[in-house]
Every structure is written in structure tokens, then in C-alpha cells.
Design an enzyme around this catalytic site. Structure first.
Site, PDB file in Angstrom:
ATOM      1  N   ASP A 540       0.855  -1.192   0.000  1.00 44.09           N
ATOM      2  CA  ASP A 540       0.000   0.000   0.000  1.00 44.09           C
ATOM      3  C   ASP A 540       0.889   1.239   0.000  1.00 44.09           C
ATOM      4  OD1 ASP A 540      -2.852   1.093   0.428  1.00 44.09           O
ATOM      5  OD2 ASP A 540      -1.637   2.171   1.926  1.00 44.09           O
ATOM      6  N   ASN A 548      -2.611  12.777  -3.709  1.00 41.06           N
ATOM      7  CA  ASN A 548      -3.505  13.223  -4.782  1.00 41.06           C
ATOM      8  C   ASN A 548      -4.077  14.603  -4.474  1.00 41.06           C
ATOM      9  OD1 ASN A 548      -3.292  11.179  -6.656  1.00 41.06           O
ATOM     10  ND2 ASN A 548      -4.939   9.947  -5.759  1.00 41.06           N
ATOM     11  N   HIS A 553      -4.376  14.374  -9.419  1.00 40.49           N
ATOM     12  CA  HIS A 553      -4.471  12.979  -9.885  1.00 40.49           C
ATOM     13  C   HIS A 553      -3.458  12.633 -10.975  1.00 40.49           C
ATOM     14  CE1 HIS A 553      -7.870  11.634  -7.461  1.00 40.49           C
ATOM     15  NE2 HIS A 553      -8.402  12.862  -7.629  1.00 40.49           N
ATOM     16  N   ASP A 557      -1.150   9.424 -10.680  1.00 42.09           N
ATOM     17  CA  ASP A 557      -1.012   8.312 -11.643  1.00 42.09           C
ATOM     18  C   ASP A 557       0.458   8.063 -11.980  1.00 42.09           C
ATOM     19  OD1 ASP A 557      -3.730   8.095 -11.627  1.00 42.09           O
ATOM     20  OD2 ASP A 557      -4.045   9.123 -13.560  1.00 42.09           O
ATOM     21  N   GLU A 584      -4.426   2.388  -4.804  1.00 44.37           N
ATOM     22  CA  GLU A 584      -3.002   2.533  -4.566  1.00 44.37           C
ATOM     23  C   GLU A 584      -2.405   1.262  -3.974  1.00 44.37           C
ATOM     24  OE1 GLU A 584      -5.046   4.037  -0.796  1.00 44.37           O
ATOM     25  OE2 GLU A 584      -5.389   3.980  -2.955  1.00 44.37           O
TER      26      GLU A 584
END
Length: 690
Positions: A540, A548, A553, A557, A584
Site C-alpha cells: 500500500d 492526490n 491525480h 497516476d 493505490e
């Protein structure tokens, strides 16, 4: 040219040639036998003359030995002294008369003056000065042989031998001597000549002079310097044999041996036999053998000539005549071959008779066949598929006009060639397999391979084939399927792309959740069956929501893509599979990996992500980090099913996040083990340990 000449040779002549060829080995064997006989005869002759020369030399040596004994006895007689005297003259005269093999006998003093002689009554100097010097020398041999010459007193061929008188006060006072009659040597040579069949010669190699000889055709003292026989003797002073011309210029085999008693003079006894006399018996035997062989050959050829007519020529003439009548349309003609003739001729006659009957029937069937062939050609020439006929060797004998449309080639360009000639090199094995089935009498269909067009590119075709009856060839039907193959290729590519999309996460390029679930189930089951180690990682990204919210975002990514790249690099063993678990979260399936190895790998992953140095203001560490949960099977034991393992791994991940993140927690049967950063040494990424 040779073939044109050969075609004009009749059967009878060929049969005679075969018989002659069959006798050729016998003739060769006889020839080899004659050669061997010649060699053995010459070898025996060389050995015989060598032994004869040695025997004769020994006999001549006896003469010198007897002379030595006589001289030794003479010099011991009192009164035989260097001063001479009446007693000495009388004694040597009596001894000479008792030994007619000597011309002269006497005594000389140290100065070489003859003081005693069987013929001389006045003192005079000894003629062979060199012999006097040699006999008076301190180291002189006891017995000496002088040069061969014409005696001054006897006027006859002679050789003088001498022995020193007993020394007086350490000096040689004189010597006794005899002049040997060489005529006696000639008589002795005659005894060994076998009535003149052999030439026996006594020679002096040093001067190349003849001392005695029989047959008496060469005068005493004749010199033959540079003569081949003399050269052979001088080259072998201990004796031997050679094939050289004899002194009378006749080719001979000569043997020679030194005369031991005349060693100080170097005399050599030579026995020679004319080569012609040696080989005459061999030649006679060869002539007899050749006459016998020619007689046998003549009888065999005559027999072959006679048998050739009755067993070959006559039945062939009959068969040829009948074949000509059948060829002219006389189908009622029949052969007549005697029952004693060869079965091949009788079988051929029966075949001609059967053929005559079949031709009558076949003529009626020709019209039906012609009509059928016309219909077949009409169908073949108007079909869009390429139709070809192959003969029994697999070569095209017919090609339909569709070759122009399909391949851009005229039918004639394909005739006489094998189907593999225009096949793609990679597809020749397909063509060969198809032809093997057809040759075995099996029909084929749906065979697909590539063939070459006239402009150089290749077409995909589908081929069907059927063997003709009685093995008379094969019919192939070839259809262009290039468009269909192109459509199939595009469909296959689309299916591959769909499969990739269905199994890959679009953002990270890792395996998606569905593929992960399938891999986890299959590897878990394999570990149970094989009783092998197996581990699972759940990963994780720490504080990713804050990342984010802070950077947006798109940057989120990009962060996930970089972490995915790290997973692909570090999980590169063939069985390892990293996957995107969701949002994630990532997962990693690690076959054949124990808890310790998986934990070390997790620690390395944490460090590798930190080393990316992705700035994260929302994290207490200032850079992006990850937390990892680990659960493992040990030798296939530890959890009942994959769901239990996944649950344990998720619990370990939760504990890692609760313990402060950026760390690895391993789920063990006895509880959770938390590993803070750096708790385990870094491991390489080439393997995970056990």
C-alpha cells in the site's frame, strides 16, 4: 562417340565380350604367376651364384694355403739361408719338380738378390721390387702375395708368394718365394664352370685385371677399368652379387667373393650366369601358359558364338518380328517360343500375345477415353482453382490455365516441376508431408501453405489432393486463400489485444485483479501439491490520498506508474508476478519463496521506493513510501486455502500501517512480526531466498 559405337554391337558380340571379360581375371592371375616366377627365379639365381662364388673362392684359397704351408716348411729347413749354396739349389729344384703348380722357387737375401733358385745358377735381382720392400718391412705380414704378372724366368702368367726367413739378431735376413702357375687357376675355374654354363673369373679388383678365366675367351692380364662388373666388385670388397654385363658383354647375374688366401693381393673370384640362360625356362613356361589360355579363350568364344545364336539371337528375332506385326495393326499375330528357351523370352512372348488381345480391346476404349478427357479439360480450363496432375515422381504433367490468374505464370512454366519448387522455404516440410500421404494412397484436403507468385511475393493457398487409380499419378486442386488468411490474421491480432486488455491494468501495465486472483489460486494449489514454499505480498502507498489532494491525480497516476516499474524490475524471476490489487494497493505472488526471503524482498522494495525520491509534503518522511504485509506457506503448510492466506497478508499490511508505515510486517502462525526500516539487510533482486 563411344556410345554410338556401342549401340552397333550385337548381342552375340556382347555375349562373347562378357565371356572374354570373365576369363580376364584368369589371364591376369597367370600373368601375375609368370611375373612372380620370374622374380623368384632371378632371386634363386642371385643366391646360387653368390654361394658358388664363395665355394670357388674357398677352393682357390686352399691353393694359397697349401703354398703357405710349403713355404713355411721350406724356410725352417737348415741350409736354406740368405747365403744360398748348393744344398739350397738342390732342395728347391726337387721341391719344384714335385710341385708342378709352381713355375719357380727360390731364396732371396735382404737386398732382394736371388741366392738360391730352381732354374737360375747366377745371382740376379728379384723382379718385384715392391714385394721385396714389403717382405723386409718391420711390420710385414708373415705371408705375402705379390702382383700378378708374366714371370721374368718362366715367361708365363704367374703370381709370386713369399715368406720371410727366421730373423737373425732381430732382422730379416731374406725370404723364400714361389712363382705360382696361373694356368692351374684356369683349370680350377674350369671345374666350377659346369661345362661352360657359368663364367668363372679370377680378377684383381685393384687393377681391374683378369688373372684366370673359364671359358678361356679373355687373355691373362686384360684390364677392364670402369666395367660395370668391376665397379660392382670394388663397391663390395667383402663379396656379394649383382645383375650386370659380364666381361664378354652378355647380361648376367654375377656372384663374387674374396679369395681368403690371397688377401694381401686382394683377388676376387667371380661366378657369372647369363640372364638369358636363367630366364629361358621361365619364358618357356610363360609361352606354354599363354598358349593354353589362348586355346581356352578360343574355345569359349566359339561356344559363346554358337550358344548366342540359339539362345539369344533366334528368339529375339522371332519376338521382334511379332512385335512389328502387332505394331502394324495385326492383332491376331502370336509368338512361337520353344519351351527350353529362357523363361524371360517365354514371358515376353506371352506378354506380346496378351498385349495383342488388349490392344484390340483398348482401341475400342480409346474413343470413350478421348471423350472423357475432353470433358475433363473443359472443366479444368474453366475453373478459377488451379488444377494440376502429377506423375508417379511427383512432377507436374498438366497445369490448368488458372495458373495465369493465380501465379502470373503460363502452365508450361510449371510443368515438369515438383510442388515444393514454388513453396515457401519454411513450408516445404508441409508439402513433403502432404506428398508422402498422397504417395501412400491417401487423399488430403485443407492443406495450407504459401507459394511464390511470379512477381516475387507469396500467396496463401489451400490444397486438396487425390491419388489416381493404379498409382498413375495425383490430382491437386489449389485455391487462393490469401484474403481469408489476412482476415484471420487481423482477427487473431484483435483477440490478442483484447486478451491483453482483459488481463492488464491500463494505468500501470501490471496484471489486473482478475489475473492476480487466478494466479494466487493456481500457485497456492501447486504449493500444497508439491509441498513447496509460497509467499504473498500486499503493498500500500502511504498517505496516497494526501498525495492526490496535494499534487493532483495526474501526478498520482505517474507516482503509481513509477512504483509499478520498481515492482517489475525487482520481481523478475520467471514465477513471480506483480499485480495492481486496487487503487493505490499492489500485490505480488512469489512461488518457491519462504517467509524470510519474502520479508527481505519487501524490505528491498521499501528501500527502492524511497530511493525514487518522489516528493510528498503530506508524509512525515517527505517522500513517497510504501507499507508491506507478508504471509507465507512453509513447505505447503500453514493455511487452509488461498483466501485465508490473503486475509493473513491483509492483516499484516494493516499492522504495518498501524505501526507507522514504511515498513514490512510478516504474518506468522504465532502472530505478527513487525520489521522497522533497516531491520533486515538488503538482498539482491536476483532471488528471494527461502
Amino acid at each position: 562417340m563411344r556410345l554410338r559405337l556401342l549401340k552397333n554391337v550385337s548381342i552375340r558380340m556382347r555375349l562373347m565380350a562378357m565371356m572374354a571379360a570373365a576369363l580376364l581375371p584368369i589371364a591376369l592371375f597367370m600373368g601375375v604367376g609368370i611375373v612372380i616366377d620370374f622374380r623368384e627365379t632371378m632371386e634363386r639365381a642371385r643366391e646360387e651364384v653368390r654361394q658358388s662364388a664363395a665355394l670357388a673362392a674357398a677352393r682357390f684359397s686352399v691353393v694359397f694355403d697349401e703354398t703357405r704351408v710349403l713355404l713355411d716348411a721350406l724356410r725352417q729347413v737348415p741350409g736354406v739361408q740368405a747365403e744360398g749354396g748348393l744344398f739350397c739349389d738342390t732342395l728347391v729344384t726337387r721341391l719344384r719338380d714335385a710341385n708342378p703348380q709352381f713355375h719357380t722357387m727360390g731364396v732371396m737375401n735382404a737386398n732382394g738378390t736371388i741366392v738360391c733358385h730352381n732354374m737360375l745358377r747366377k745371382r740376379q735381382q728379384f723382379g718385384d721390387v715392391s714385394l721385396v720392400r714389403r717382405i723386409m718391412a718391420k711390420d710385414a705380414p708373415e705371408f705375402l702375395v705379390g702382383n700378378f704378372n708374366i714371370g721374368k724366368v718362366s715367361r708365363k702368367p704367374t703370381v709370386v708368394t713369399a715368406m720371410a726367413l727366421p730373423k737373425v739378431n732381430g732382422k730379416v735376413p731374406g725370404a723364400v718365394f714361389v712363382g705360382m702357375d696361373l694356368g692351374g687357376f684356369t683349370n680350377l675355374a674350369r671345374q666350377f664352370s659346369e661345362d661352360g654354363r657359368r663364367a668363372v673369373t679370377l680378377v684383381e679388383p685393384r687393377t681391374s685385371r683378369v688373372l684366370a678365366r673359364w671359358p678361356n675367351t679373355i687373355a691373362f692380364g686384360s684390364s677392364f677399368t670402369m666395367h660395370p662388373m668391376m665397379a660392382a666388385i670394388q663397391a663390395s670388397p667383402k663379396g656379394g652379387e649383382a645383375e650386370v654385363p659380364e666381361l664378354d658383354k652378355q647380361d648376367s647375374v654375377v656372384g663374387f667373393a674374396p679369395v681368403a688366401g690371397a688377401a694381401t693381393a686382394g683377388a676376387m673370384l667371380v661366378v657369372g650366369v647369363a640372364t638369358e640362360d636363367i630366364v629361358a625356362p621361365v619364358r618357356s613356361r610363360g609361352i606354354v601358359s599363354a598358349l593354353i589360355a589362348l586355346t581356352i579363350l578360343a574355345l569359349v568364344l566359339c561356344g559363346a558364338w554358337w550358344l548366342g545364336y540359339w539362345t539369344q539371337i533366334r528368339p529375339i528375332h522371332r519376338l521382334t518380328k511379332i512385335a512389328g506385326r502387332i505394331g502394324a495393326g495385326d492383332f491376331d499375330a502370336r509368338t512361337t517360343i520353344e519351351s527350353w528357351q529362357a523363361p524371360e523370352f517365354r514371358t515376353l512372348g506371352q506378354a506380346l500375345d496378351s498385349m495383342a488381345g488388349d490392344l484390340a480391346t483398348g482401341k475400342r476404349a480409346e474413343e470413350v477415353v478421348a471423350a472423357s478427357e475432353a470433358r475433363y479439360r473443359l472443366l479444368a480450363e474453366n475453373s478459377s482453382d488451379l488444377i494440376t496432375c502429377l506423375d508417379v515422381d511427383g512432377l507436374r504433367v498438366f497445369v490448368s490455365p488458372a495458373s495465369r490468374t493465380l501465379l502470373g505464370l503460363e502452365p508450361e512454366a510449371l510443368e515438369g516441376k515438383h510442388p515444393r519448387a514454388i513453396a515457401h522455404p519454411d513450408d516445404i516440410v508441409i508439402v513433403d508431408a502432404m506428398m508422402r500421404k498422397l504417395d501412400a494412397g491417401q487423399s488430403v484436403s485443407g492443406i495450407q501453405y504459401r507459394i511464390k507468385h511470379a512477381n516475387g511475393h507469396y500467396l496463401w493457398v489451400e490444397v486438396g489432393g487425390t491419388p489416381l487409380e493404379a498409382g498413375n499419378g495425383i490430382v491437386l486442386v489449389i485455391r487462393d486463400i490469401s484474403r481469408r488468411k489476412l482476415a484471420e490474421s487481423k482477427l487473431e491480432q484483435a483477440n490478442q489485444r483484447l486478451a491483453a486488455l482483459a488481463s492488464t491494468d491500463g494505468l500501470t501495465g501490471l496484471a489486473n485483479r482478475r489475473v492476480f486472483d487466478e494466479k494466487l489460486a493456481s500457485e497456492f494449489g501447486r504449493s500444497l501439491r508439491d509441498k513447496s514454499d509460497f509467499s504473498l505480498l500486499l503493498i500500500d502507498v502511504d498517505h496516497f490520498k494526501k498525495f492526490n489532494d496535494t499534487y493532483g491525480h495526474p501526478e498520482g497516476d505517474e507516482c503509481l506508474r513509477q512504483i509499478s516499474a520498481v515492482l517489475r524490475i525487482m520481481l523478475r524471476r520467471p514465477g513471480d508476478m506483480p499485480a495492481r490489487y486496487g487503487g493505490e494497493e499492489f500485490a505480488a505472488v512469489l512461488p518457491n519463496t519462504g517467509s524470510e526471503g519474502a520479508t527481505r524482498l519487501g524490505e528491498s522494495l521499501c528501500q527502492a521506493v524511497r530511493d525514487l525520491n518522489i516528493q510528498h509534503a503530506g508524509s512525515e518522511r517527505g517522500v513517497v513510501s510504501i507499507s508491506i504485509g507478508v504471509a507465507s506457506l512453509s513447505s505447503g503448510a500453514g493455511y487452509d486455502d488461498a483466501a485465508a492466506l490473503l486475509k493473513a497478508t491483509d492483516g499484516a499490511l494493516y499492522q504495518a500501517k498501524s505501526d507507522g508505515r514504511d515498513r514490512v510486517v510478516a504474518a506468522l502462525q504465532s502472530g505478527l512480526v513487525t520489521l522497522p526500516r533497516g531491520a533486515l539487510s538488503r538482498s539482491t533482486t536476483s532471488g528471494h531466498g527461502s
